[in-house]
Motif scaffolding. Sequence first.
Motif, mmCIF file in Angstrom:
data_model
loop_
_atom_site.group_PDB
_atom_site.id
_atom_site.type_symbol
_atom_site.label_atom_id
_atom_site.label_comp_id
_atom_site.label_asym_id
_atom_site.label_seq_id
_atom_site.Cartn_x
_atom_site.Cartn_y
_atom_site.Cartn_z
ATOM 1 N N SER A 177 0.898 -1.304 -0.381
ATOM 2 C CA SER A 177 -0.032 -0.054 -0.176
ATOM 3 C C SER A 177 0.906 1.202 0.030
ATOM 4 C CB SER A 177 -0.899 0.086 1.196
ATOM 5 O OG SER A 177 -1.838 -1.276 1.141
ATOM 6 N N VAL A 178 0.285 2.500 -0.297
ATOM 7 C CA VAL A 178 0.914 3.526 -0.460
ATOM 8 C C VAL A 178 0.829 4.294 1.126
ATOM 9 C CG1 VAL A 178 0.994 4.076 -2.902
ATOM 10 C CG2 VAL A 178 -1.014 4.885 -1.278
ATOM 11 N N PRO A 179 1.806 5.063 1.325
ATOM 12 C CA PRO A 179 1.646 5.727 2.610
ATOM 13 C C PRO A 179 0.375 6.778 2.678
ATOM 14 C CG PRO A 179 4.003 5.960 1.605
ATOM 15 C CD PRO A 179 3.079 5.446 0.671
ATOM 16 N N SER A 180 0.301 7.407 3.959
ATOM 17 C CA SER A 180 -0.834 8.252 4.060
ATOM 18 C C SER A 180 -0.383 9.592 3.064
ATOM 19 C CB SER A 180 -1.053 8.518 5.507
ATOM 20 O OG SER A 180 -2.017 9.572 5.593
ATOM 21 N N ARG A 182 -0.324 9.867 0.081
ATOM 22 C CA ARG A 182 0.432 9.713 -1.095
ATOM 23 C C ARG A 182 -0.750 8.768 -2.116
ATOM 24 N NH1 ARG A 182 4.583 12.645 -2.423
ATOM 25 N NH2 ARG A 182 5.731 10.881 -3.253
ATOM 26 N N LYS A 201 -5.650 4.768 -5.264
ATOM 27 C CA LYS A 201 -5.119 4.814 -3.944
ATOM 28 C C LYS A 201 -4.848 3.451 -3.190
ATOM 29 C CE LYS A 201 -6.694 9.531 -2.825
ATOM 30 N NZ LYS A 201 -7.303 10.465 -1.893
ATOM 31 N N VAL A 219 4.791 7.000 -7.187
ATOM 32 C CA VAL A 219 4.065 7.252 -6.021
ATOM 33 C C VAL A 219 4.054 8.672 -6.080
ATOM 34 C CG1 VAL A 219 4.395 7.344 -3.468
ATOM 35 C CG2 VAL A 219 4.897 5.370 -4.608
ATOM 36 N N GLU A 222 -1.295 12.667 -3.427
ATOM 37 C CA GLU A 222 -2.639 12.410 -3.513
ATOM 38 C C GLU A 222 -3.396 13.120 -4.714
ATOM 39 O OE1 GLU A 222 -4.696 11.893 -0.020
ATOM 40 O OE2 GLU A 222 -4.201 13.731 0.730
#
Length: 238
Positions: A177-180, A182, A201, A219, A222
């Motif tokens: 998963s991507v970091p918060s 992003r 996302k 990445v 957002e």
Amino acid sequence: MLDRHQLTSDLLADYALGFLSPEEAAEVEAALDLHPQAREELNAYLNGLTDLVMDLGPSPVPDGAEDRLMARLNADLAAPTHTRATAAPAPQAAAPAPTPLQVPARRPWLYPVLAVAAAAALAVVLLPTLRGTPHDLAYYQRQPGSVTTPIRTPAGQTVAQVVRLTDGHAYVRMQASVPSGRAYQAWKIENGKPVSLGLFKGQNYVAALPAGTVFAVTVEPETGSDQPTTTPLFANAI
């Protein structure tokens, strides 16, 4: 070919809900490949429908509800539209002009009804695309004729799995998963330059991609980027 201004929210909603003819839908799909912002708007709409399904919970459908819904929809679609008074026709009718792509007449009461019906269908068809569950990859691998290819780093670490489907779509499952704050952003490489295919996302992405498309993932913030701002996690022909 439709331009960005013709890809209105109404047209994208009609496309998502299946109101367009096959020819009109194909024209919208071709335009979406050239206008990633419109594709992001469409994805946001589909995500909203998916969230609606998740919020509804597993309530049983009343007996006969499907027949009543279809009867109401068919009656509405068959109803004549209001027409303007026109002058008497000329003795010799002019040759008909080409019919442009038109958005079906808006029916305010119909959209909430169809949103629920479409969301129920999306729970079966699109939820694997939009929700990161352990069963997503297996779902696509079970499709007849699908081919799975792992994407690995030079060190041998798997960063993604790509499932090529016989209908021309490719499903991509990212390993992490991507970091918060992003998001993953998908790109295709054309003439040596990256072209955005939109954000996702979660860990899942699916789109119609011709075989051999050079597909990359980065990445990004957002909100997305016009050009990659990080080194691609991979860039492979899929």
